[in-house]
Design a protein around this motif. Structure first.
Motif, short mmCIF file in Angstrom:
data_model
loop_
_atom_site.label_atom_id
_atom_site.label_comp_id
_atom_site.label_asym_id
_atom_site.label_seq_id
_atom_site.Cartn_x
_atom_site.Cartn_y
_atom_site.Cartn_z
N UNK A 81 -1.70 -15.26 2.44
CA UNK A 81 -2.82 -14.37 2.10
C UNK A 81 -2.87 -13.21 3.10
N UNK A 82 -2.79 -13.56 4.38
CA UNK A 82 -2.84 -12.52 5.42
C UNK A 82 -1.63 -11.60 5.31
N UNK A 97 1.24 -4.75 -3.78
CA UNK A 97 0.04 -5.36 -3.21
C UNK A 97 -0.47 -6.51 -4.04
N UNK A 98 0.13 -6.72 -5.21
CA UNK A 98 -0.36 -7.80 -6.05
C UNK A 98 0.17 -9.15 -5.60
N UNK A 99 1.02 -9.19 -4.61
CA UNK A 99 1.53 -10.48 -4.13
C UNK A 99 2.71 -10.96 -4.94
N UNK A 131 0.63 -6.51 4.39
CA UNK A 131 1.70 -5.72 3.78
C UNK A 131 1.11 -4.62 2.91
N UNK A 132 0.04 -4.96 2.17
CA UNK A 132 -0.59 -3.96 1.31
C UNK A 132 -1.18 -2.83 2.16
N UNK A 133 -1.85 -3.20 3.25
CA UNK A 133 -2.45 -2.18 4.12
C UNK A 133 -1.36 -1.29 4.73
N UNK A 134 -0.29 -1.92 5.21
CA UNK A 134 0.79 -1.15 5.84
C UNK A 134 1.45 -0.21 4.83
N UNK A 135 1.67 -0.75 3.60
CA UNK A 135 2.30 0.07 2.57
C UNK A 135 1.40 1.24 2.20
N UNK A 136 0.11 0.97 2.12
CA UNK A 136 -0.85 2.02 1.77
C UNK A 136 -0.88 3.08 2.87
#
Lengths: 903, 231
Positions: A842-843, A862-864, A848-853
């Protein structure tokens, strides 16, 4: 007599420890291995990049331009040489090409140099032929020398022919006459060297001039002061050129290397920390088994200081053995990391085995074991001798909370001192220790709470509806997550399904499941430590995998979104109909757009002659026109941007611009020296000077570049036809599936040999290869964290079973089977594994989503990732249960009578 | 609390009004109450009593492993009642030998090395190896110097434990159910050996036991009932 007694006791106890001694040695070895390996790699990288700074710099002074150094600018260096201000100079043309290899197109960066003068700072290290020199190897027309990295990547050999399709609009073939090491000035810059004559002989469809990217300069006496003076002169003459002297290169490289080495040391230190936690755990097991004999020694008058010394010797021996094993493994690991780094960053780095580094690794092993062994040693040696009379076992070693807190603080201080010794920087050491300590502390507190909640959770039972209803919230969350993040939703639903299955198990199995959950809460700190270890391991592995996957997904999506076309074919006016005929035959072609192109020169802006950097020359004010059939709606797929001289953005071309002289210019032309703005009238002329056109600026653009470094002016096709004197070349922009792109482009090239083709597949292949190699390096290190976590689990299970021996005997006495008790242990570890893995993933997903954004302003990935989530979670649970099962196998076969005889 | 000021130099052990209470849950439980006990040098005393009578607690107190809630304990004239742990460790090393039901030998050391262990700390003149061997010979294990505990029978292990307890020439040897883990034959052997050693060395033995044979063999029996010495 005493030293002999202590030595005997320590050595024989280690031998008796069996697999737990091996675990302890392994924990020490893992940390030492990582730190020795990464320190050696740091030394190797340091040697590669700083061994000969002058060779790396290419000379006393390196002059560089991203936009290209003109012939006129080169003439300045010739003038400096004739005045004796510089002793020699050597320019290098930089360009990129693609070449077919193994069914795909591979990217090749190359330099075209003057073999008589290049390189200026010592000879290139020629690998083959033996004794060869670049000056000789590049003499023959069409010859080239390739780096060892390129030779391996493309499976080349001496004598191989390499066809090149060059991004500046050229095409040709070279024959490999030599192999050179990827080192010195070409490190990370070029894969191939050829002579300028060979480069000039290539077919040049666009007529674009040679782009000199570098000029390397030597000064008399190779003095840095003289080089700095020349650099200042060059700057004054040509402000847009970058200069680097040897001392500046040294500082830059050293600063980067210091950063890399500090980063590597931090990773090593974290590995030591993980190993250290394993040491605490393992030594607890080793010493807990001996509580009665320790208490017995105390009844004979042994005091805590005697015991501390005895166990200290034991820890010292463990540390030495672990340190030696770790150092030897570290040497081996350094070779692996070296190979991965060479492949990932296209470097050649020398192999170094530094005795001091290896010896210090052993010392670090000893110190680490003593530091982390302190806690279990002090706590165990505090056992009350009364424990012998009462056979209190572990209860006799209850150390006070204050003592435990004090020991933890002491451990932190000692670890900080170790970190300071390794990192050599007070603030970094403090940040690492405090940061790691805080992170571990917070995680432990959180997971301790989770363990407490789990231990009170009702086991699903068909006879208790409340226990089934307790699963409903998770079911609903799982269904919701399925829509937001398929991987996590699927995993949660799978766990709910498993929980439901428990309700259908026989009563004994459900009772064992309940015991398993209760046991998780019994030693909450121990369960929390296991969860933290699993979390760290899965997080490290997961982040590397997910980030790597996100990056690939982002690049692929960006490629799909921004570049509607992903391949280009460039043909002269004669070959264009043949190319069109070929494209009709290809079934997978889509998004075909045809435009005309012609090289041109900027002559005037609003009636004023355009500023030039030098006198008349073939490269002065060179540009190109890309003309589109606007009347039919074939508009250029560019991205509108605001010019630097304007307050607002203009517009792109429309169908109504057909037949007009409205044009959209590249954004770079709104910068100096032209400083174009909306509304300007720009006169462009043909290269032969016979024709001219006045174009009206309506907007600026980015995102459309047929060939790297040659962003054209976008206009109606009539403009290109006029400026090419009726013989424009044609650009076919198409979209081809990535999987077949290389093959289809080769088909076209074979059918129409005079064309030049470019495709994104080669670039994407290259990027994917680099990403895969980087991810491999990260995963190699991360997997060690996971491995250490598994050792922690093994020790925790062993310790728990040791403490619960009597309880297991009672369970068996009342009818539970060995299989049932083993199942209880497996259930306990399976639950812990799932919690640890799920929370880590989860983390990872959020991080990863935050870094990619933040980096790419994109939510791709970001959908996992479902496969990664499920695979990692399942693998973690399976590994944990396997490890726990193998440790618990014998312990669960205990005979009740063995432990119950005093009852 | 009034302390008894008389010194007890003729006695190996003197326990005066010893009491021990523990907080179990919310209840204060009195395990020992006003226990008075005197053992002279060279005596062989058996302490008997049912389970829960406080035998182990009393043994722990007189062995210096536990502190009484009230009263005093003198070992060879030294008041050990309020000693700090460091001092008590010294007394245990010099003045007390202990033997347990479960033998409690160190499994990684040989029989000889187990017996040498108490001599490795504190002040013990003479060569530790020869003293250990002599003691093992005394208990009939001259042929077992190099054997580890897992190579010895139960009776032999208990003999090693006794030799270990005797090697420092203590004022008293305290035994907690020494024959509890032995069969009849071994029990008799050990008992005979205790007699022989006691006769030869004049060591004071205090043995807590359920074994009637051990109680009968003792010079004196002290009965403990509900934490007090039964009259």
């Amino acid at each position: 007599m005493r030293p002999r007694m202590y030595w005997r006791y320590a050595t024989r106890s280690l031998g008796r420890g069996g697999q737990h001694t091996l675990f302890a040695i392994f924990c020490v070895a893992v940390g030492v291995m990582v730190i020795v390996a990464l320190q050696l790699v740091g030394l190797m990288v340091n040697a590669a990049l700083t061994g000969n700074i002058r060779a790396l710099n290419g000379g006393d002074l390196a002059v560089h331009s991203e936009t290209g150094i003109s012939e006129g600018q080169l003439a300045y260096f010739a003038q400096l040489q004739s005045e004796g201000i510089i002793s020699a100079y050597s320019p290098a043309i930089i360009d990129e090409a693609t070449t077919p290899s193994g069914g795909s197109l591979q990217r090749v960066s190359f330099w075209a140099v003057d073999p008589a003068t290049f390189p200026l700072a010592g000879p290139m290290p020629v690998i083959a032929p033996s004794g060869g020199e670049t000056a000789t190897l590049l003499q023959a027309h069409g010859s080239a020398v390739a780096t060892d990295t390129l030779m391996e990547r493309l499976h080349l050999h001496i004598g191989a022919t390499l066809p090149l399709t060059i991004s500046s609009g050229r095409a040709g073939k070279v024959t490999i006459t030599g192999e050179i090491a990827t080192s010195g000035v070409i490190s990370d810059r070029a894969d191939l060297l050829m002579s300028r004559q060979t480069y000039a002989s290539f077919v040049n469809l666009t007529g674009s001039p040679a782009g000199y990217g570098w000029v390397f300069v030597n000064v008399p006496g190779h003095s840095d002061t003289a080089a700095a003076r020349v650099a200042a002169q060059v700057h004054q003459q040509f402000p847009d050129l970058d200069t680097t002297t040897v001392s500046q290169a040294q500082q830059q490289v050293q600063s980067e290397i210091d950063g890399i080495r500090t980063f590597l040391r931090i990773i090593g230190l974290l590995a030591l920390l993980i190993g250290g936690v394993g040491i605490i755990n393992t030594m607890q097991v080793l010493l807990r088994r001996r509580l009665l004999e320790i208490a017995m020694l105390k009844t004979q008058g042994y005091r805590q200081r005697h015991l501390l010394l005895m166990f200290g010797i034991e820890a010292l021996l463990l540390g030495m053995i672990g340190g030696i094993v770790g150092a030897l493994l570290g040497i081996g690991l350094s070779f692996l990391v070296q190979a991965l780094v060479e492949r990932a960053f296209y470097l050649t780095i020398p192999t170094i085995i530094d005795p001091l580094t290896v010896a210090s690794g052993v010392a670090i092993g000893v110190v680490t074991t003593l530091i982390f062994g302190l806690l279990p040693i002090v706590r165990t040696s505090a056992v009350r001798p009364l424990a012998v009379l009462r056979e209190m076992g572990a209860e006799g070693a209850r150390a006070s909370r204050m003592a435990t807190v004090g020991l933890l603080l002491l451990l932190s201080v000692l670890f900080f001192l170790l970190a300071l010794g390794i990192l050599g920087n007070l603030m970094v050491a403090l940040a690492v220790v405090v940061g790691a300590g805080l992170a571990l502390g917070l995680l432990t507190a959180f997971f301790s709470l989770v363990a407490g909640i789990i231990s009170h959770w009702p086991v699903p039972s068909l006879h208790r509806s409340a226990s089934l209803l307790a699963l409903v919230p998770f079911l609903l969350i799982g269904l919701l997550l399925l829509r937001l993040s398929a991987g996590f939703g699927a995993l949660l639903l799978a766990l709910v399904a498993v929980a439901l299955l428990v309700a259908f198990l026989p009563r004994a199995a459900r009772a064992e499941t309940q015991l398993a959950l209760r046991n998780i809460g019994r030693a909450r700190v121990r369960s929390a430590t296991t969860l933290v270890a699993l979390f760290v391991g899965v997080f490290a592995i997961g982040l590397g995998l997910v980030l790597g996957q996100n990056l690939k997904d982002f690049l692929a999506s960006r490629n799909a979104a921004v570049n509607q076309d992903n391949a280009y074919i460039l043909a002269n006016s004669q070959d264009a109909p043949l190319v069109a005929a070929q494209l009709v035959r290809l079934p997978s072609v889509s998004n075909e757009q045809v435009s005309l192109a012609a090289p041109a020169r900027l002559i005037a802006i609003d009636g004023q002659h355009t500023p030039t950097t030098s006198g008349p020359s073939e490269t002065a004010n060179l540009t190109g026109i890309n003309g589109f059939d606007l009347a039919t709606g074939s508009l250029p797929p560019a991205t509108l941007v605001r010019g630097t001289q304007d307050a607002h953005a203009g517009r792109l071309l429309k169908a109504s611009d057909a037949g007009t002289l409205n044009a959209v210019f590249p954004l770079s032309e709104s910068d100096a020296p032209y400083k174009l703005k909306l509304g300007d009238d720009v006169v462009v002329g043909s290269l032969d000077g016979k024709t001219a056109q006045s174009l009206h600026v309506v907007g600026f653009y980015t995102g459309l570049g047929t060939f790297a470094g040659l962003s054209a002016i976008l206009a109606d096709r009539g403009v290109a036809a006029t400026l090419s004197n009726g013989h424009p070349y044609t650009i076919f922009a198409v979209r081809l599936p990535l999987a077949t792109q290389s093959q289809e482009l080769r088909t076209i090239m074979q059918a129409v040999p005079g064309v030049i083709t470019l495709g994104d597949a080669a670039t994407l292949n290259d990027i994917n290869t680099i990403l895969n190699n980087i991810v491999a390096v990260i995963e190699a290190v991360a997997s060690l964290a996971m491995f250490a976590g598994l050792v922690l689990i093994a020790n925790t299970v062993a310790l728990a079973l040791l403490e619960r021996r009597r309880e297991l005997g009672i369970l068996k006495a009342i009818g539970h089977t060995s299989r049932g008790i083993l199942g209880m242990v497996l259930a306990e570890q399976g639950v812990l594994a799932m919690i640890g893995a799920y929370s880590a993933l989860l983390v990872v997903s959020v991080a990863a989503a935050v870094l990619t954004q933040m980096t790419f302003h994109s939510t791709v990935g970001s959908s996992g990732s479902v496969p990664i989530t499920l695979a990692l979670a399942a693998a973690t649970a399976a590994l944990c249960m396997l490890v726990a099962g193998s440790v618990a196998w014998r312990a669960t076969r205990i005979r009740p009578i063995e432990v119950l005889r005093y009852e | 609390m009034q302390r008894d000021q008389q010194t007890s130099t003729a006695e190996a052990l003197s326990a005066i009004d010893v009491g021990k209470s523990l907080l179990l849950g919310r209840e204060q439980v009195e395990i020992l109450k006003d226990v008075r006990l005197r053992v002279h040098h060279g005596e062989f005393v058996a302490i008997v009593g049912p389970s829960g009578s406080g035998k182990s607690t009393l043994l722990g107190i007189i062995a210096g492993l536990d502190t009484p809630t009230s009263g005093q304990v003198f070992i060879d004239g030294i008041d050990v009642t309020r000693m700090r742990e460091a001092q008590l460790a010294g007394v245990r090393n010099q003045k007390i030998g202990m033997v347990f039901q479960a033998f409690n030998l160190i499994p990684t050391l040989t029989a000889q090395e187990n017996v040498e262990a108490p001599l490795a700390i504190g002040r013990h003149p003479g060569d530790a190896t020869s003293q250990a061997r002599a003691m093992l010979t005394l208990v009939g294990l001259a042929h077992r110097f190099k054997n580890r505990p897992n190579q010895l029978s139960g009776g032999e292990q208990q003999r090693v434990a006794i030799a270990r307890a005797l090697v420092t020439r203590p004022a008293i040897v305290i035994m907690d159910e020494p024959t509890g883990n032995l069969d009849r034959a071994n029990s008799e052997n050990v008992l005979q050996m205790i007699h022989d050693v006691q006769r030869e060395t004049g060591t004071t033995f205090i043995i807590a036991t359920h074994d009637a044979a051990v109680a009968e063999a003792a010079h004196r029996t002290i009965r403990l009932l509900d934490g007090t010495v039964a009259v």
